[in-house]
Structures are given as C-alpha cells and as structure tokens.
Design a protein around this motif. Structure first.
Motif, mmCIF file in Angstrom:
data_model
loop_
_atom_site.group_PDB
_atom_site.id
_atom_site.type_symbol
_atom_site.label_atom_id
_atom_site.label_comp_id
_atom_site.label_asym_id
_atom_site.label_seq_id
_atom_site.Cartn_x
_atom_site.Cartn_y
_atom_site.Cartn_z
ATOM 1 N N GLU A 1 28.673 -24.067 57.522
ATOM 2 C CA GLU A 1 28.424 -23.414 56.294
ATOM 3 C C GLU A 1 26.880 -22.724 56.310
ATOM 4 N N ASP A 2 26.733 -21.667 55.739
ATOM 5 C CA ASP A 2 25.350 -21.049 55.591
ATOM 6 C C ASP A 2 24.643 -21.698 54.498
ATOM 7 N N PHE A 3 23.522 -22.274 54.842
ATOM 8 C CA PHE A 3 22.823 -23.297 53.930
ATOM 9 C C PHE A 3 21.121 -22.743 53.827
ATOM 10 N N THR A 4 21.260 -21.473 53.523
ATOM 11 C CA THR A 4 19.803 -20.902 53.163
ATOM 12 C C THR A 4 19.273 -21.241 51.832
ATOM 13 N N PHE B 1 27.246 -29.884 59.806
ATOM 14 C CA PHE B 1 27.883 -30.639 58.507
ATOM 15 C C PHE B 1 27.205 -30.597 57.516
ATOM 16 N N LEU B 2 27.731 -30.827 56.299
ATOM 17 C CA LEU B 2 26.941 -31.343 55.084
ATOM 18 C C LEU B 2 28.135 -31.913 54.100
ATOM 19 N N ILE B 3 27.692 -32.976 53.745
ATOM 20 C CA ILE B 3 28.492 -33.598 52.375
ATOM 21 C C ILE B 3 28.010 -33.682 51.177
ATOM 22 N N SER B 4 28.564 -33.174 50.132
ATOM 23 C CA SER B 4 28.163 -33.271 48.837
ATOM 24 C C SER B 4 28.754 -34.013 47.991
ATOM 25 N N PRO C 1 24.814 -32.493 44.184
ATOM 26 C CA PRO C 1 23.851 -32.678 45.191
ATOM 27 C C PRO C 1 24.470 -32.720 46.700
ATOM 28 N N ALA C 2 23.632 -32.218 47.315
ATOM 29 C CA ALA C 2 23.922 -32.394 48.857
ATOM 30 C C ALA C 2 23.254 -33.684 49.157
ATOM 31 N N ILE C 3 24.043 -34.645 50.027
ATOM 32 C CA ILE C 3 23.570 -36.012 50.230
ATOM 33 C C ILE C 3 23.521 -36.289 51.729
ATOM 34 N N VAL C 4 24.330 -35.989 52.623
ATOM 35 C CA VAL C 4 24.147 -36.020 53.961
ATOM 36 C C VAL C 4 24.468 -34.801 54.917
ATOM 37 N N ILE C 5 23.432 -34.838 55.821
ATOM 38 C CA ILE C 5 23.416 -33.635 56.839
ATOM 39 C C ILE C 5 23.668 -34.431 58.089
ATOM 40 N N ILE C 6 24.608 -33.411 58.868
ATOM 41 C CA ILE C 6 24.903 -33.934 60.257
ATOM 42 C C ILE C 6 24.653 -32.825 61.352
#
Length: 200
Positions: free
Chosen positions: A84-87, A100-103, A114-119
């Motif tokens: 996903e775009d995360f600008t 990858f992003l986990i919210s 809140p976004a909490i984990v980035i992979i």
C-alpha cells in the motif's frame, strides 16, 4: 525521494536518530503453533520461494501467509496491508509503498492509525533494508501523531521470509537486534510477531 532512497546512515542523519545495537531487545515470548492453513502454505511456498529467490515470491509465499496468520490469531482486531502507498511527509522523503504494514485499527479498506508494525521484504542480504525500514517506521510514528493517536513504540522487521531482523523505534532511539530469526520453525516467529502487535 522515497523510502527506498534511505540508507541507515542517511535516516540517522536526517532524523537525528540514535541507534542502539545491544543485541536482543525482545523479551522471551511464547511460541505459537501454526494452524493447518499456515503449515500447508509454507510447505508449498517455502521451496518455491527459496528456489526462485525473488523478493516478490518470498513476500507472497512466506511473509504474507505468516502475517495473515498473525491477524487471525489476534481475532482480526488488527488490519494488515501489503504493497500500500504510505506517503506521510513527501517533503521529508517519507513517501512510497510499504511492503507490509500492521495497524491496530480493524479497518481493512484503507490504513488507519495507529500503524504499529512495518515489515520490509528483501530477497537476500537484510542489511540494505534497515534504512528503508527505519524511514517507514518514522513515517508510521508521524502518521500516528498527525492522527492524534501517538504510540510510544513502533516495531519493524527486514525479512527475506526465511530470515527476520527486528527493529524498535521509541522517540528518536532506534534499536536494532542483530540476531536473525529463521523460518522454519515458524512457531517462534509467530510468538514474536503477536507480542509486537500487542505491545506496539
């Protein structure tokens, strides 16, 4: 400029980070036995992903099924995004796509704080991905602040699917665990990821 332009030295300099490399910052976590679904997915996917060696294959066939399992373990109370775009702040170079992003929000249509984990996925050497992952973690920190849900700790990982290296961002202190956690076995990794999502 985008996340992929950041080296670890550049992200440290641009965002005035202090790095800590004191080994493991994760506590001892309980292993979680994988479901039948994940066992099957990895038994088929691991050999293909390691044979082809591509980042895309490793993302789709190893990392993605593991993160879907984490969401299932957490009763779908978190959301999981892939590609996903995360600008967040293009003027600071915090723009582009997160692997990858986990919210902690259960909403799945778009990323909510809140976004909490980035992979960050890499096909081989994990070291070049550390700066990119750190930049994405800073973006998550800023994203949460903009949305008035500041979170004390953001976790991250650079992963080839079969090897995972973890990062932790608290304020301007970036801790890097220089141990690589391997898959298989997946049960240890599941325990770590579930702990990170709960604690983040």
């Amino acid at each position: 400029m985008s996340y992929s332009d950041f080296s670890l030295s550049k992200v440290k300099r641009d965002f005035n980070l202090t790095t800590v490399e004191n080994g493991r910052f994760l506590p001892e976590t309980h292993s979680i036995e994988p479901s039948f679904y994940l066992k099957e997915a990895l038994s088929e996917g691991l050999p293909i992903a390691t044979a082809t060696g591509s980042e895309k294959a490793r993302s789709e066939l190893i990392i993605s099924p593991i993160l879907v399992e984490v969401r299932k373990i957490l009763e779908r109370k978190v959301s999981f995004f892939s590609g996903e775009d995360f600008t967040v702040a293009p003027e600071l170079g915090l723009s582009g796509v997160c692997d990858f992003l986990i919210s902690r929000s259960p909403e799945q249509i778009f990323i909510e704080a809140p976004a909490i984990v980035i992979i960050e996925a890499k096909k081989g050497d994990l070291k070049p991905g550390l700066g990119q992952c750190a930049a994405e973690m800073i973006a998550a920190q800023k994203f949460n602040e903009i949305n008035n849900i500041p979170i004390k700790t953001i976790y991250g990982s650079v992963s080839s699917g079969t090897a995972w290296r973890f990062l932790k961002l608290e304020g301007q202190i970036l801790s890097i665990d220089l141990n690589d956690y391997t898959v298989p076995p997946v049960k240890i990794l599941l325990g770590i990821l579930v702990w990170m999502v709960r604690e983040g």
